[in-house]
Write an enzyme that holds these catalytic residues in place. Structure first.
Site, mmCIF file in Angstrom:
data_model
loop_
_atom_site.group_PDB
_atom_site.id
_atom_site.type_symbol
_atom_site.label_atom_id
_atom_site.label_comp_id
_atom_site.label_asym_id
_atom_site.label_seq_id
_atom_site.Cartn_x
_atom_site.Cartn_y
_atom_site.Cartn_z
ATOM 1 N N TYR A 1 0.837 -1.199 0.000
ATOM 2 C CA TYR A 1 0.000 0.000 0.000
ATOM 3 C C TYR A 1 0.877 1.255 0.000
ATOM 4 O O TYR A 1 0.757 2.109 -0.886
ATOM 5 C CB TYR A 1 -0.902 -0.030 1.233
ATOM 6 C CG TYR A 1 -1.895 1.111 1.320
ATOM 7 C CD1 TYR A 1 -2.985 1.180 0.463
ATOM 8 C CD2 TYR A 1 -1.748 2.120 2.282
ATOM 9 C CE1 TYR A 1 -3.911 2.218 0.550
ATOM 10 C CE2 TYR A 1 -2.669 3.151 2.378
ATOM 11 C CZ TYR A 1 -3.747 3.199 1.521
ATOM 12 O OH TYR A 1 -4.654 4.231 1.615
ATOM 13 N N GLU B 1 4.165 1.810 -0.526
ATOM 14 C CA GLU B 1 5.065 2.024 -1.669
ATOM 15 C C GLU B 1 4.278 2.143 -2.970
ATOM 16 O O GLU B 1 4.687 2.855 -3.887
ATOM 17 C CB GLU B 1 6.103 0.901 -1.768
ATOM 18 C CG GLU B 1 7.063 0.841 -0.584
ATOM 19 C CD GLU B 1 8.100 1.976 -0.571
ATOM 20 O OE1 GLU B 1 7.861 3.062 -1.130
ATOM 21 O OE2 GLU B 1 9.153 1.760 0.042
HETATM 22 N N1 LIG Z 1 -10.563 6.402 4.226
HETATM 23 C C1 LIG Z 1 -9.403 6.889 4.598
HETATM 24 O O1 LIG Z 1 -9.212 7.215 5.774
HETATM 25 C C2 LIG Z 1 -8.297 7.098 3.585
HETATM 26 C C3 LIG Z 1 -7.068 7.593 4.042
HETATM 27 C C4 LIG Z 1 -6.037 7.771 3.131
HETATM 28 C C5 LIG Z 1 -6.217 7.500 1.800
HETATM 29 N N2 LIG Z 1 -7.406 7.018 1.369
HETATM 30 C C6 LIG Z 1 -7.524 6.713 -0.070
HETATM 31 O O2 LIG Z 1 -8.779 7.099 -0.562
HETATM 32 C C7 LIG Z 1 -9.237 6.158 -1.531
HETATM 33 C C8 LIG Z 1 -10.613 5.650 -1.143
HETATM 34 O O3 LIG Z 1 -10.534 5.018 0.126
HETATM 35 P P1 LIG Z 1 -11.818 4.470 0.897
HETATM 36 O O4 LIG Z 1 -11.587 4.647 2.327
HETATM 37 O O5 LIG Z 1 -13.041 4.995 0.262
HETATM 38 O O6 LIG Z 1 -11.652 2.902 0.617
HETATM 39 P P2 LIG Z 1 -12.693 1.874 -0.011
HETATM 40 O O7 LIG Z 1 -12.038 0.538 0.073
HETATM 41 O O8 LIG Z 1 -14.032 2.026 0.600
HETATM 42 O O9 LIG Z 1 -12.778 2.353 -1.512
HETATM 43 C C9 LIG Z 1 -11.887 1.952 -2.518
HETATM 44 C C10 LIG Z 1 -12.699 1.603 -3.736
HETATM 45 O O10 LIG Z 1 -11.812 1.232 -4.799
HETATM 46 C C11 LIG Z 1 -12.339 0.061 -5.431
HETATM 47 N N3 LIG Z 1 -11.230 -0.652 -6.060
HETATM 48 C C12 LIG Z 1 -10.217 -1.315 -5.454
HETATM 49 N N4 LIG Z 1 -9.397 -1.848 -6.376
HETATM 50 C C13 LIG Z 1 -9.904 -1.499 -7.598
HETATM 51 C C14 LIG Z 1 -9.511 -1.760 -8.935
HETATM 52 N N5 LIG Z 1 -8.417 -2.467 -9.220
HETATM 53 N N6 LIG Z 1 -10.284 -1.254 -9.926
HETATM 54 C C15 LIG Z 1 -11.410 -0.538 -9.668
HETATM 55 N N7 LIG Z 1 -11.820 -0.266 -8.416
HETATM 56 C C16 LIG Z 1 -11.079 -0.739 -7.396
HETATM 57 C C17 LIG Z 1 -12.999 -0.714 -4.315
HETATM 58 O O11 LIG Z 1 -13.934 -1.657 -4.766
HETATM 59 C C18 LIG Z 1 -13.640 0.410 -3.511
HETATM 60 O O12 LIG Z 1 -14.920 0.737 -3.974
HETATM 61 C C19 LIG Z 1 -8.193 5.054 -1.603
HETATM 62 O O13 LIG Z 1 -7.345 5.289 -2.691
HETATM 63 C C20 LIG Z 1 -7.432 5.215 -0.314
HETATM 64 O O14 LIG Z 1 -6.093 4.785 -0.436
HETATM 65 C C21 LIG Z 1 -8.449 6.802 2.238
#
Ligand SMILES: NC(=O)c1ccc[n+]([C@@H]2O[C@H](COP(=O)([O-])OP(=O)(O)OC[C@H]3O[C@@H](n4cnc5c(N)ncnc54)[C@H](O)[C@@H]3O)[C@@H](O)[C@H]2O)c1
Length: 317
Positions: free
Chosen positions: A148, A150
Site C-alpha cells: 500500500y 510504496e
Molecule cells: N478512508 C481513509 O481514511 C483514507 C485515508 C487515506 C487514503 N485514502 C484513499 O482514498 C481512496 C478511497 O478510500 P476508501 O476509504 O473509500 O476505501 P474503499 O475501500 O471504501 O474504496 C476503494 C474503492 O476502490 C475500489 N477498487 C479497489 N481496487 C480497484 C480496482 N483495481 N479497480 C477498480 N476499483 C477498485 C474498491 O472496490 C472500492 O470501492 C483510496 O485510494 C485510499 O487509499 C483513504
C-alpha cells in the site's frame, strides 16, 4: 465552490469516500461516471444514485486500460484498510501503480485534469510530528504494509512525472484517517471497530493504555477538500497537499465518547500494544488552509452521530 457542466470520472466510486464524492459532484450539477470493480466497494453505497440521469456506473478494474471521454478524473480506486489491502498485496500494488498509469494515460489522451487520492501512509513511520508535505517519509519497502505505502508513493512519482514530461494538470491529495457512514463494517479501523463493539454490547478493545493519539476527519470535510483541490484555479499547483483533521484525540477518549454516545453497556478492555502502532499521527494542514482555504468544520462528536446511526442500521439489516 462550484464548477458546472463537467463530466467527472471517479474511480473507486462505489467505496466509502468515492460514493460521498460522487454524491457531492452530482449535487454540484456535474455528470458523474463511477468506475469500480467492487473489491471493497458495494453497490448499496451508490444504489440511491442510480436513478439520477447524470450518474453512470461502470464495473471495471483500473489495472486494465479504460477509454472514456471525461473532463476530470478523481483516482480513488484502491483498498484502503490494512485487512483489505493485505488480502492480495500484489493486486494492491497493481491497483496503485498500473491503475495510476492507466488513469494518467487516459488523462493525457483526453487532456483531462486528474487528482490522485494519496495517503498519509506515504510518510510511513514518521520521525517528525505533525507531518508537513515536504517530509519525505520513513517507509519500509519490504514489509506487509509496503504494497500500500510504496504503491501509493510510486503513484505519486508517476503523477509528478506525467506533469513534468507531458504537462498534465495533476493534483495530489494526501488523505489522513477519515470516517463516516459507508465505512466497511469489516475494515478493522478504530472508529468502525469501536462503534460496532459498542452497538453489539461487546468489550471495546483498546491497545496499550489508549494513550496513543489519532486525528479523525469527517467524510464531508474530506470530500470538500478534494473538490477544492481539484477546482483550484491555479493549474500549476499540484500539491501534494495534506487533507485531514489536525484535532488530536487519545484512543481512550474515542472509546469513552463512543460508549457514551451509543448508550452502550460495553466495558473498555486493554490489550497489549502491537509493535507497529504509532503513538501519534496528525496532519499539518497549513498548506491547505493557505492554498485552498480549507479546514475541517465537523467536530468529532458531530461526525460520530450519523456514523453511529449508519452502523446501527447496518446491524439491524
Ligand atoms: N478512508 C481513509 O481514511 C483514507 C485515508 C487515506 C487514503 N485514502 C484513499 O482514498 C481512496 C478511497 O478510500 P476508501 O476509504 O473509500 O476505501 P474503499 O475501500 O471504501 O474504496 C476503494 C474503492 O476502490 C475500489 N477498487 C479497489 N481496487 C480497484 C480496482 N483495481 N479497480 C477498480 N476499483 C477498485 C474498491 O472496490 C472500492 O470501492 C483510496 O485510494 C485510499 O487509499 C483513504
Amino acid at each position: 465552490m462550484q464548477m458546472k457542466d463537467k463530466t467527472v470520472l471517479v474511480t473507486g466510486g462505489a467505496g466509502f469516500l468515492g460514493s460521498h464524492l460522487c454524491e457531492r459532484l452530482l449535487e454540484q450539477g456535474h455528470d458523474v461516471l463511477c468506475v469500480d470493480n467492487y473489491f471493497t466497494g458495494q453497490k448499496r453505497n451508490i444504489m440511491h444514485l442510480l436513478s439520477n440521469p447524470r450518474f453512470e456506473m461502470l464495473r471495471h478494474d483500473v489495472t486494465f486500460p479504460l477509454y472514456v471521454e471525461v473532463d476530470e478524473i478523481f483516482n480513488l480506486a484502491c483498498p484502503a484498510s490494512p485487512v483489505h489491502y493485505q488480502f492480495d498485496p500484489v493486486q494492491t500494488t497493481k491497483t496503485s501503480v498500473h491503475g495510476a498509469i492507466n488513469m494518467l494515460g487516459l488523462a493525457k489522451r483526453i487532456k483531462a485534469k486528474i487528482l490522485q487520492a494519496s495517503t498519509s501512509e506515504v510518510y510511513g513511520d514518521p520521525e517528525i510530528h505533525p507531518q508537513t508535505e515536504d517530509y519525505w517519509g520513513n517507509v519500509n519497502p519490504i514489509g506487509p504494509r509496503s504494497c500500500y505505502d510504496e504503491g501509493k508513493r510510486c503513484a505519486e512519482t508517476l503523477f509528478f512525472d506525467y506533469r513534468r514530461q507531458h504537462d498534465l494538470v495533476i493534483k495530489v491529495a494526501r488523505i489522513f484517517n477519515t470516517y463516516g457512514p459507508r465505512m466497511a463494517m469489516d475494515d478493522g479501523r478504530v472508529v468502525s471497530n469501536f462503534i460496532i463493539q459498542a452497538l453489539k454490547g461487546e468489550p471495546i478493545t483498546v491497545y496499550g493504555k489508549g494513550e496513543q493519539t489519532r486525528s479523525f476527519c469527517y467524510v464531508d470535510d474530506l470530500v470538500e477538500g478534494l473538490i477544492r483541490l481539484m477546482h483550484n484555479t491555479e493549474d500549476d499547483f499540484s500539491g501534494p497537499m495534506n487533507l485531514g483533521n489536525p484535532g488530536e484525540f487519545t484512543i481512550m477518549e474515542l472509546a469513552e465518547t463512543v460508549v457514551e454516545m451509543t448508550g452502550s453497556k460495553s466495558k473498555i478492555e486493554l490489550r497489549p500494544l502491537p509493535t507497529d502502532d504509532p503513538m501519534q499521527r496528525r496532519p499539518d494542514i497549513s498548506h491547505a488552509k493557505r492554498t485552498i482555504d480549507w479546514e475541517p468544520a465537523v467536530p468529532l462528536h458531530e461526525g460520530l452521530k450519523p456514523t453511529i446511526e449508519y452502523f446501527k442500521k447496518m446491524l439491524e439489516e
